[in-house]
Design an enzyme around this catalytic site. Structure first.
Site, mmCIF file in Angstrom:
data_model
loop_
_atom_site.group_PDB
_atom_site.id
_atom_site.type_symbol
_atom_site.label_atom_id
_atom_site.label_comp_id
_atom_site.label_asym_id
_atom_site.label_seq_id
_atom_site.Cartn_x
_atom_site.Cartn_y
_atom_site.Cartn_z
ATOM 1 N N ARG A 1 5.444 -13.258 9.145
ATOM 2 C CA ARG A 1 6.140 -12.096 8.900
ATOM 3 C C ARG A 1 7.519 -11.994 9.584
ATOM 4 N NH1 ARG A 1 3.361 -7.943 9.381
ATOM 5 N NH2 ARG A 1 4.673 -6.405 10.208
ATOM 6 N N GLU B 1 0.873 -1.283 0.049
ATOM 7 C CA GLU B 1 0.039 0.159 -0.208
ATOM 8 C C GLU B 1 1.022 1.304 0.097
ATOM 9 O OE1 GLU B 1 -2.657 -0.321 3.195
ATOM 10 O OE2 GLU B 1 -3.563 1.658 2.872
ATOM 11 N N LYS C 1 5.000 0.463 9.587
ATOM 12 C CA LYS C 1 5.124 1.574 8.767
ATOM 13 C C LYS C 1 4.469 2.758 9.680
ATOM 14 C CE LYS C 1 3.796 -0.072 4.030
ATOM 15 N NZ LYS C 1 2.439 -0.133 3.665
#
Ligand code: ATP
Ligand code: MG
Length: 591
Positions: free
Chosen positions: A293, A58, A303
């Site tokens: 992850r 994104e 982020k």
């Protein structure tokens, strides 16, 4: 075609791909040359890509080391299997996305050594380019009775969703006739309804034990300007809706995501099945595969949290060399090869774990050890005066650029009466086991002469201002008599008259605790106050030619890079990328 993956890098995802290829699962697939629905792909050639993966960030921030793991995985699989990896921006949320982030993400992926251009095919896509199709699929779902417009407000929808122990409640609008939902959906798209007044929901199962399947929202109204589609749309698809359908439009075979999406997979499959029933997609449909992850100690991989550090001014921007963003790592002195090596070493698994930051740092040392030219740098300078060396006499000492690589040639170090040495290479009263300079002791000046310390000079406060020594006869490195001197200390130095004075930034880990945001704690409390120290250093003169981003090993200190932003021609500024040894003592994989 690329070489087959070596067994050492095999993992459960490769096993799935191996089995798919062995079964010829994708052999009948066709590709229109660009994303599209089944009738378009059917008109194309056999898909030239044996598999298709994608990296779908994104564009709402800068990429971090966790994304590097996903990039290496997705692009690496495509490379190893003769496939294509698509670069796709998941830009379906209009309010958080910016062109600045798009540009930085593309640059980061390229810098890591990957590419989305395959022959004539440029696989750079934006989910927002699929808005027309996504909307078309939504109408199909409504018409087929698989979706409805819900006119409850957000609170009522949330309350009706139930909990892990309590089933959800059906919306009073759930059995609204498809024609009515369709008319409302069209009005929503035309901007006739206020934000929050209606949403489009899938009609699945309010009693499902999986909350994601309890009639999830597919579209909501947002009067927001989108960074690519401007004001064309006022309804925007949810991530869970847009993602599987974008994968299918792009002919993705293996849609690899992190473990938190495991519970979303039933919805992923449900949506693809329902839309395929409308004739929009051919089989086989894309398959979602989850992997663990990257969690890394002494940093944060979110982020949003990284953005907070930037906004609060706790670091100097997204590319602060202490940030584990890709731009930060790059500026710190990390090479793309080191980051890829790190990703290979940590591998891919199904179980969440923590990787110690020492593993990343070690990958950088291992990459640079054989590559980085050596240089002499005195970071905490103290003057050494060689009292028996004539004032005007200078000599050139020769040193290898790299001790194991004669192919890299030699460098020349001017030697004279006054030299800079490290302050802590001298001790007036040496502690036990100290082999460097103290009155009466002999050491070798690396690549130069053997000297004997005769004393020191001090200022009024008693601070040592210069060390005094004599050069021993016939002791120059590489000359026949040199080996006659047996010394235990070997120190580096640079000539006072010819040294390059430069700013050197000594970076260390940004956090002093392994899990700075454990348990939702405010990570700012765990900041390492000594994560950045700036010194005026004295460097060997040849370093004046260092090019931005050129990396060196400063002997006895560590690996340093010429800062890519602040270095000027002839006047580099250096960043410490990593010290030679792991001073945190934590270079291991922790459970
Ligand atoms: P963040 O929470 O930091 O914003 P994200 O997952 O929301 O990360 P996206 O831009 O949606 O960020 O991620 C793009 C891709 O990178 C996704 O496929 C995601 O799974 C992957 N990714 C993100 N963080 C990690 C991580 N820590 N380890 C491995 N892959 C990651
Ligand atoms: Mg995200």
């Amino acid at each position: 075609m690329s070489a087959p993956p070596s067994p050492s890098t095999s993992n459960f995802i490769r096993s799935i791909i191996d089995a798919d290829l062995a079964a010829g699962k994708f052999s009948a697939r066709r590709w229109a040359g660009r994303p599209g629905v089944a009738p378009e792909h059917r008109g194309g050639n056999a898909d030239p890509a044996r598999i298709r993966t994608r990296f779908p960030p994104e564009p709402n921030g800068y990429l971090h080391v966790g994304h590097a793991k996903s990039i290496c995985l997705n692009f690496g699989l495509a490379r190893d299997y003769g496939g294509h990896c698509h670069m796709r921006f998941d830009d379906t949320n209009p309010v958080k996305e910016e062109q600045e982030y798009v540009d930085s993400i593309l640059e980061a992926v390229r810098w890591l050594g990957f590419d989305w251009v395959h022959g004539a095919e440029e696989n750079l896509y934006f989910a927002s380019d699929y808005f027309d199709w996504l909307y078309r699929f939504a109408e199909h779902l409504v018409e087929a009775g698989h979706a409805y417009v819900d006119s409850q407000d957000a609170d009522a929808i949330r309350a009706g969703r139930g909990t892990l122990t309590e089933r959800g409640r059906e919306s009073p609008f759930r059995d609204r006739p498809p024609s009515e939902s369709l008319a409302l959906l069209r009005e929503m798209r035309e901007g006739k309804h206020a934000e929050g007044s209606h949403v489009l929901r899938a009609r699945i199962d309010m009693a499902s034990p999986n909350i994601n399947m309890r009639d999830p929202v597919l579209y909501r109204i947002r009067f927001a300007e989108h960074h690519r589609t401007g004001e064309r749309w006022c309804i925007y698809p949810m991530y869970d809706y847009a993602h599987p359908l974008s994968d299918a439009l792009e002919n993705i075979t293996h849609s690899i995501c992190t473990l938190e999406f495991e519970d979303h997979r039933p919805l992923y499959d449900w949506l693809l099945e329902r839309v395929a029933e409308g004739g929009f997609f051919d089989r086989p449909l894309p398959q979602q595969i989850e992997f663990a992850r990257l969690n890394m100690t002494y940093t944060i991989t979110s982020k949003r949290r990284l953005q907070e550090l930037v906004q609060m001014g706790l670091v100097d921007g997204w590319d602060d060399p202490r940030m584990t963003t890709i731009v930060g790592l790059r500026r710190r002195g990390y090479s793309p090869e080191a980051i890829r090596l790190f990703c290979d070493r940590i591998g891919v698994s199904k179980a969440d774990s923590w990787i110690d930051m020492g593993v990343l740092e070690q990958a950088l040392r291992d990459d640079l050890e054989d590559k980085a030219p050596r240089a002499s740098a005195v970071l905490d300078p103290l003057k050494l005066i060689l009292t028996n060396w004539p004032q005007e006499r200078t000599e050139e000492c020769s040193a290898p650029v790299h001790p194991q690589r004669p192919d890299l040639g030699k460098r020349s170090l001017p030697f004279g009466r006054e030299l800079w040495i490290e302050r802590d290479d001298f001790a007036e009263a040496p502690p036990k086991g100290f082999f460097r300079l103290f009155p009466g002791n002999m050491v070798r000046l690396r690549y130069g002469h053997v000297i004997r310390c005769t004393g020191c000079e001090k200022d009024a406060q008693g601070q040592v201002t210069a060390v005094l020594a004599e050069v021993m006869p016939d002791s120059r490195s590489g000359t026949p008599g040199a080996d006659a001197y047996k010394v235990k200390g070997n120190i580096h130095w640079v000539s006072v008259s010819q040294a390059l004075q430069a700013e050197v930034r000594l970076y260390d880990r940004l956090f002093r605790e392994p899990m700075p945001d454990a348990g939702g704690r405010d990570c700012k409390l765990a900041l390492n106050p000594a994560s950045r120290r700036v010194v005026r250093a004295q460097l060997e003169p040849g370093l004046a030619d260092a090019q931005p981003e050129q990396r060196f090993q400063f002997e006895r200190h560590g690996y340093f890079v010429a800062d890519r932003h602040d270095s000027k021609p002839g006047a580099p500024v250096f960043n410490r990328a990593v010290s030679l040894k792991d001073s945190w003592g934590t270079n291991r994989k922790s459970a």
